[in-house]
Design a protein around this motif. Structure first.
Motif, PDB file in Angstrom:
ATOM      1  N   GLU A 112     -29.140 -16.841 114.418  1.00 47.79           N
ATOM      2  CA  GLU A 112     -28.104 -15.910 114.435  1.00 47.79           C
ATOM      3  C   GLU A 112     -28.444 -14.474 114.276  1.00 47.79           C
ATOM      4  N   ARG A 172     -31.038 -21.621 111.305  1.00 53.12           N
ATOM      5  CA  ARG A 172     -29.659 -21.323 111.656  1.00 53.12           C
ATOM      6  C   ARG A 172     -29.389 -19.836 111.731  1.00 53.12           C
ATOM      7  N   LEU A 173     -29.884 -19.412 110.126  1.00 51.86           N
ATOM      8  CA  LEU A 173     -29.770 -17.843 110.171  1.00 51.86           C
ATOM      9  C   LEU A 173     -30.693 -17.057 110.898  1.00 51.86           C
ATOM     10  N   PHE A 219     -35.442 -18.008 100.421  1.00 50.89           N
ATOM     11  CA  PHE A 219     -35.764 -19.414 100.492  1.00 50.89           C
ATOM     12  C   PHE A 219     -36.843 -19.721  99.544  1.00 50.89           C
ATOM     13  N   ASP A 257     -34.585 -31.964 104.201  1.00 51.13           N
ATOM     14  CA  ASP A 257     -34.386 -30.590 104.646  1.00 51.13           C
ATOM     15  C   ASP A 257     -35.514 -29.485 104.279  1.00 51.13           C
ATOM     16  N   ARG A 262     -32.842 -26.158 107.437  1.00 51.17           N
ATOM     17  CA  ARG A 262     -31.774 -25.905 108.524  1.00 51.17           C
ATOM     18  C   ARG A 262     -31.018 -24.694 108.484  1.00 51.17           C
ATOM     19  N   ALA A 263     -30.562 -24.255 107.254  1.00 46.45           N
ATOM     20  CA  ALA A 263     -29.926 -23.026 107.196  1.00 46.45           C
ATOM     21  C   ALA A 263     -30.977 -22.042 107.506  1.00 46.45           C
ATOM     22  N   GLN A 319     -34.096 -26.017 102.545  1.00 41.75           N
ATOM     23  CA  GLN A 319     -32.833 -25.701 103.152  1.00 41.75           C
ATOM     24  C   GLN A 319     -33.358 -24.923 104.557  1.00 41.75           C
TER      25      GLN A 319
END
Length: 146
Positions: A134, A130-131, A10, A105, A126-127, A124
């Motif tokens: 997870e 989420r990752l 990122f 974002d 949000r990604a 990014q």
């Protein structure tokens, strides 16, 4: 469900980086044009714009953040890269995001390294969130023996 070992990196938005470089390039060319047509002192402006562009490019390359398996990897440095691997489960992560950052974002991720906070600009987001969730859930599932 196995945890992937691929690096997911990122960085800040490239679009803003390229737009800012294009604006600096235009300003530098205007300074060179003015120095040729009017006065050579405008070369100082072109030199300042060149230094700003180099600083901005170095700042873009310095900080990166990656998820690698169960670890959070922080890359620091431009010419010599220092890779710091932190365990994902025990690392405190603070995410700062403005209203404009929510629309785009993007935001800042703050990680504690050696009892000092290190801020990294990230697109990014949000990604990333989420990752991160997870991977933490997968680690929790591994510890419970699911």
């Amino acid at each position: 469900m196995p945890i992937e070992s691929n690096d997911i990196t990122f960085r800040p938005h490239r679009w803003f980086f390229f737009m800012a470089l294009a604006m600096l390039l235009g300003t530098g060319l205007a300074c060179v044009n003015l120095s040729v047509r009017t006065h050579p002192a405008w070369f100082v402006g072109a030199a300042i714009v060149t230094l700003l562009g180099g600083r901005m490019a170095m700042r873009y390359l310095i900080g990166a953040l990656a998820l690698r398996g169960c670890d959070l990897v922080v890359y620091q440095g431009a010419f010599v890269v220092r890779e710091i691997t932190l365990p994902l489960w025990t690392t405190p992560i603070v995410i700062h995001q403005s209203l404009f950052g929510r629309l785009l974002d993007a935001g800042t991720v703050e990680v504690m390294l050696d009892d000092r906070p290190v801020s990294l600009r990230v697109a990014q987001l949000r990604a990333f969130r989420r990752l991160l969730a997870e991977r933490k859930l997968q680690l929790l599932a591994l510890t419970r023996g699911w």
